[in-house]
Write a protein that holds these residues in place. Structure first.
Motif: not given
Length: 151
Positions: A69-77
């Motif tokens: 879940a935390a790694a999903s922030i990558i999709w917002e870069l």
């Protein structure tokens, strides 16, 4: 961004536990004797008893869910290409998932067992990635159609 990563990680804790439960259902079905195995027999042996094994697996599944879940922030870069986002996300979740799968004995501890698990993991990632890609491509096309209608 740090707060967003933390919040997603906290949301991922119970999600990881739920995914771990589904994995134990799949393992129980694969064993095929009609019994439910909350953990693998090998993990029970390694942990000393069933309760310790279930606690260990639950904690590891929570960590897995939080990490994904935390790694999903990558999709917002947005400054990163889709290829870069995909590659880095895949590396992060691999570093999280594969050791957990090994320690919980979701894969056989042989070269063939590890390779089989990695192949399944990659296949699932590709299917999910492609389905998400096609879904977003369709949504963007629909939005563009609506924008063009208004002009």
């Amino acid at each position: 961004m740090k707060k967003k990563i933390l919040m997603r990680g906290l949301f991922g804790l119970p999600t990881g536990i739920a995914i771990g439960f589904v994995i134990t259902l799949i393992i129980s079905i694969c064993i095929g004797n009609g019994s439910f195995y909350p953990v693998t027999p090998e993990l029970i042996d390694a942990a000393g008893n069933e309760l310790n094994a279930v606690i260990l697996q639950t904690v590891l599944c929570a960590i897995m869910g939080a990490g994904f879940a935390a790694a999903s922030i990558i999709w917002e870069l947005d400054s990163w290409s889709l290829a870069k986002q995909s590659g880095i996300y895949f590396m992060i979740i691999s570093v999280i998932m594969l050791p957990i799968a090994y320690f919980t004995n979701w894969m056989k501890h042989t070269a063939l067992g590890v390779l089989s698990y990695v192949a399944i993991f990659v296949a699932i990632f590709v299917v999910v990635w492609l389905s998400q890609y096609l879904l977003w491509k369709r949504k963007i096309k629909q939005m563009n159609t609506l924008v063009n209608k208004d002009q």
